[in-house]
Design a protein around this motif. Structure first.
Motif, PDB file in Angstrom:
ATOM      1  N   ALA A   7       0.769  -0.960   0.020  1.00 48.05           N
ATOM      2  CA  ALA A   7      -0.183   0.124   0.048  1.00 48.05           C
ATOM      3  C   ALA A   7       0.882   1.440   0.090  1.00 48.05           C
ATOM      4  CB  ALA A   7      -0.514   0.317   0.887  1.00 48.05           C
ATOM      5  N   ALA A   8       2.364   1.233   0.713  1.00 47.48           N
ATOM      6  CA  ALA A   8       3.074   2.177   1.012  1.00 47.48           C
ATOM      7  C   ALA A   8       3.659   2.715  -0.416  1.00 47.48           C
ATOM      8  CB  ALA A   8       4.149   2.097   1.900  1.00 47.48           C
ATOM      9  N   VAL A   9       3.718   1.686  -1.017  1.00 45.78           N
ATOM     10  CA  VAL A   9       5.246   1.264  -2.273  1.00 45.78           C
ATOM     11  C   VAL A   9       3.023   2.467  -3.585  1.00 45.78           C
ATOM     12  CG1 VAL A   9       5.486   0.028  -4.303  1.00 45.78           C
ATOM     13  CG2 VAL A   9       6.314  -0.180  -1.812  1.00 45.78           C
ATOM     14  N   GLY A  10       2.329   1.604  -3.351  1.00 54.22           N
ATOM     15  CA  GLY A  10       1.172   1.797  -4.247  1.00 54.22           C
ATOM     16  C   GLY A  10       0.910   3.074  -4.418  1.00 54.22           C
ATOM     17  N   PHE A  11       1.307   4.054  -2.526  1.00 54.99           N
ATOM     18  CA  PHE A  11       1.169   5.407  -2.344  1.00 54.99           C
ATOM     19  C   PHE A  11       2.022   6.787  -3.249  1.00 54.99           C
ATOM     20  CE2 PHE A  11       1.993   9.499   0.019  1.00 54.99           C
ATOM     21  CZ  PHE A  11       0.922  10.162  -0.717  1.00 54.99           C
ATOM     22  N   ILE A  12       3.183   5.589  -3.096  1.00 59.60           N
ATOM     23  CA  ILE A  12       4.591   6.895  -3.428  1.00 59.60           C
ATOM     24  C   ILE A  12       4.172   6.440  -5.369  1.00 59.60           C
ATOM     25  CG2 ILE A  12       7.135   6.825  -3.854  1.00 59.60           C
ATOM     26  CD1 ILE A  12       6.010   7.618  -0.543  1.00 59.60           C
ATOM     27  N   PHE A  13       3.776   5.657  -6.058  1.00 56.04           N
ATOM     28  CA  PHE A  13       4.037   6.103  -6.995  1.00 56.04           C
ATOM     29  C   PHE A  13       2.944   6.818  -7.838  1.00 56.04           C
ATOM     30  CE2 PHE A  13       1.057   3.995 -10.918  1.00 56.04           C
ATOM     31  CZ  PHE A  13       2.102   4.152 -11.991  1.00 56.04           C
ATOM     32  N   VAL A  14       1.549   6.922  -6.865  1.00 52.10           N
ATOM     33  CA  VAL A  14       0.693   7.950  -7.372  1.00 52.10           C
ATOM     34  C   VAL A  14       1.131   8.874  -6.845  1.00 52.10           C
ATOM     35  CG1 VAL A  14      -2.014   8.894  -6.640  1.00 52.10           C
ATOM     36  CG2 VAL A  14      -1.197   6.672  -7.139  1.00 52.10           C
ATOM     37  N   THR A  15       1.878   9.248  -6.114  1.00 55.65           N
ATOM     38  CA  THR A  15       2.515  10.927  -5.449  1.00 55.65           C
ATOM     39  C   THR A  15       2.905  11.384  -6.379  1.00 55.65           C
ATOM     40  OG1 THR A  15       2.645  10.730  -3.273  1.00 55.65           O
ATOM     41  CG2 THR A  15       3.972  12.158  -3.862  1.00 55.65           C
ATOM     42  N   LEU A  16       4.170  10.254  -7.040  1.00 53.84           N
ATOM     43  CA  LEU A  16       5.152  11.007  -7.997  1.00 53.84           C
ATOM     44  C   LEU A  16       5.182  10.819  -9.445  1.00 53.84           C
ATOM     45  CD1 LEU A  16       8.055   8.230  -7.073  1.00 53.84           C
ATOM     46  CD2 LEU A  16       8.238  10.790  -6.508  1.00 53.84           C
ATOM     47  N   LEU A  17       3.767  10.086  -9.804  1.00 51.32           N
ATOM     48  CA  LEU A  17       2.373  10.150 -11.075  1.00 51.32           C
ATOM     49  C   LEU A  17       2.368  11.490 -10.919  1.00 51.32           C
ATOM     50  CD1 LEU A  17       1.389   9.144 -13.555  1.00 51.32           C
ATOM     51  CD2 LEU A  17      -0.044   7.537 -12.244  1.00 51.32           C
ATOM     52  N   ILE A  18       1.533  12.013  -9.979  1.00 54.03           N
ATOM     53  CA  ILE A  18       0.758  13.095 -10.049  1.00 54.03           C
ATOM     54  C   ILE A  18       1.664  14.281  -9.919  1.00 54.03           C
ATOM     55  CG2 ILE A  18      -0.699  14.783  -8.703  1.00 54.03           C
ATOM     56  CD1 ILE A  18      -2.145  12.199  -7.213  1.00 54.03           C
ATOM     57  N   ASP A  19       2.778  13.824  -9.037  1.00 51.63           N
ATOM     58  CA  ASP A  19       3.999  15.113  -9.660  1.00 51.63           C
ATOM     59  C   ASP A  19       4.239  15.622 -10.961  1.00 51.63           C
ATOM     60  OD1 ASP A  19       5.834  16.808  -8.246  1.00 51.63           O
ATOM     61  OD2 ASP A  19       7.551  15.309  -7.487  1.00 51.63           O
ATOM     62  N   VAL A  20       4.324  14.070 -11.642  1.00 45.99           N
ATOM     63  CA  VAL A  20       5.547  14.450 -12.885  1.00 45.99           C
ATOM     64  C   VAL A  20       4.063  15.375 -14.083  1.00 45.99           C
ATOM     65  CG1 VAL A  20       5.615  13.531 -15.213  1.00 45.99           C
ATOM     66  CG2 VAL A  20       6.947  12.808 -13.191  1.00 45.99           C
ATOM     67  N   ILE A  21       2.435  14.044 -13.502  1.00 49.22           N
ATOM     68  CA  ILE A  21       1.171  15.046 -14.547  1.00 49.22           C
ATOM     69  C   ILE A  21       1.873  16.485 -14.152  1.00 49.22           C
ATOM     70  CG2 ILE A  21      -0.753  15.308 -14.591  1.00 49.22           C
ATOM     71  CD1 ILE A  21      -1.116  11.959 -13.975  1.00 49.22           C
ATOM     72  N   GLY A  22       1.388  16.554 -12.956  1.00 49.36           N
ATOM     73  CA  GLY A  22       1.841  18.661 -12.805  1.00 49.36           C
ATOM     74  C   GLY A  22       2.570  19.255 -13.195  1.00 49.36           C
ATOM     75  N   PHE A  23       3.664  18.438 -13.558  1.00 55.51           N
ATOM     76  CA  PHE A  23       4.959  19.249 -14.268  1.00 55.51           C
ATOM     77  C   PHE A  23       4.686  19.060 -15.906  1.00 55.51           C
ATOM     78  CE2 PHE A  23       9.208  19.300 -16.253  1.00 55.51           C
ATOM     79  CZ  PHE A  23       9.866  20.017 -15.371  1.00 55.51           C
TER      80      PHE A  23
END
Length: 402
Positions: A7-23
């Protein structure tokens, strides 16, 4: 425990994905915003855009070890949340920019606060067992690939409402991600594995010097050369394909989307099958070999369809990076993982500094009217040579440690 880790790995993946989308959402509209702020033409806007990127990268180079060191003392969670909140505020700051100077300040702040990948990688290292670390690092590449497919597409759609609209969208994504993390994300670094912040180690030179005490120097150079080689595709691809195959902007965009899709498939899915079967060291060799083959095939391609076909071995080579990163991470104690990720982020930033102008300069030299030999694929072949050197360094290190 394994469910919590997943679950934690999944959250970090979503965090980084949203970060890159935002960029990524701001990429399509940045030229227009620069033109609006300066009154310059597209050519001059491109030059200014290059300096904006430089400002962002140099700040990331300088401050990634600082934020990595802070995460080793205070934990990953507060630094990651600070980064996300800072990004949200900074995107709003840039959306309101009344001048180009204001926009430069915004990009500088973004570079300073841009620790999400550094801290995210350290978080993954904290919660991953040594045999799963390389596969989990692959999710970082997957987030990057997917983010750069989704982000620019959203930015292009929102751009019809003005060049500032995507900045507000990026701010909303970052702040929603911050709120999500504030409510859900647990801390990954146990108090017993923390160390005090040290300014001598919180800079790119000091950080890398400290890491060399763990006998990682040649592996870090191997990873560095691999990232320089990658600029043959990331930097020279549009120029090469336009020169050799007369592609237009649309075709270049389609091809890069295909790169992102295949990369995401490899990094998020195949890597979790391939690395456990081959092992991390063999995965490094196979991945670097596929990279070299991919670069060489690109260099000598004669038809457009070949560039798409040759993406398969090239993108499969993506197993090398996470495997190499996993092996490097295993050699560093838990209380220095933030320092490691900060140092590697700085190193990869330098690779982009060197690689991008190097590859475009090689392309320019061998396509100029004064070139001794006309060879548009020279940058791709340079990437193949650098990858082979990277392979040699990795092989030497692994043999030495036997």
């Amino acid at each position: 425990m394994s469910e919590k880790r997943s679950a934690a790995v999944g959250f970090i993946f979503v965090t980084l994905l949203i970060d890159v989308i935002g960029f990524g959402v701001i990429i399509p509209v940045l030229p227009k915003l620069i033109q609006d702020l300066t009154g310059a033409g597209l050519s001059e806007a491109a030059r200014i855009g290059g300096w904006l990127t430089f400002a962002y990268l140099i700040m990331q180079f300088l401050f990634s070890p600082v934020l990595g060191g802070l995460s080793d003392q205070f934990g990953r969670r507060p630094i990651l949340l600070l980064s996300l909140f800072g990004f949200g505020v900074d995107y709003i700051f840039q959306a309101l920019a009344p001048s180009i100077g204001w926009l430069f300040v915004g990009r500088i702040l973004a570079g300073i606060l841009g620790s999400s990948f550094t801290t995210g990688a350290a978080y993954i290292s904290d919660i991953s067992t040594p045999d799963k670390r390389a596969q989990n690092f692959g999710l970082i590449g997957a987030a990057f690939g997917l983010g750069f497919i989704i982000g620019p597409a959203i930015g292009g759609l929102l751009g019809q409402y003005g060049p500032r609209a995507p900045f507000y969208a990026a701010a909303a994504l970052a702040l929603l991600n911050w709120l999500y993390g504030l409510l859900i994300l647990p801390e990954s670094l146990e108090p017993k594995n923390r160390r005090k912040f040290d300014w001598k180690r919180a800079n790119p030179i000091g950080s890398l010097y400290q890491l060399n005490k763990f006998h990682l120097g040649l592996l870090l150079i191997s990873l560095f050369l691999l990232n320089v080689a990658a600029q043959a595709v990331q930097g020279a691809w549009p120029y090469y394909t336009m020169e050799k195959f007369q592609w237009d902007e649309r075709m270049v965009g389609i091809s890069l989307s295909v790169v992102g899709i295949i990369t995401a498939i490899v990094q998020a899915g195949l890597i979790r099958i391939i690395i456990p079967k081959l092992g991390q060291k063999r995965s490094v060799y196979v991945g670097l070999g596929l990279y070299s083959i991919g670069f060489t095939l690109f260099a000598f391609a004669t038809q457009s369809w070949m560039m798409f076909a040759f993406l398969v071995p090239y993108c499969l080579g993506g197993i090398a990076g996470p495997a190499l990163q996993g092996l490097i991470s295993v050699g560093v104690p838990a209380n220095a993982q933030g320092e490691l990720q900060g140092g590697m982020t700085s190193l990869m930033t330098v690779a982009a500094f060197i690689g991008a102008p190097l590859m475009t300069a090689v392309f320019s030299f061998f396509t100029a009217s004064s070139a001794p030999v006309y060879f548009p694929g020279a940058a791709m072949l340079t990437g193949a040579v650098l990858t082979l050197v990277s392979t040699g360094l990795a092989y030497y290190t692994f043999q030495k440690k036997k």
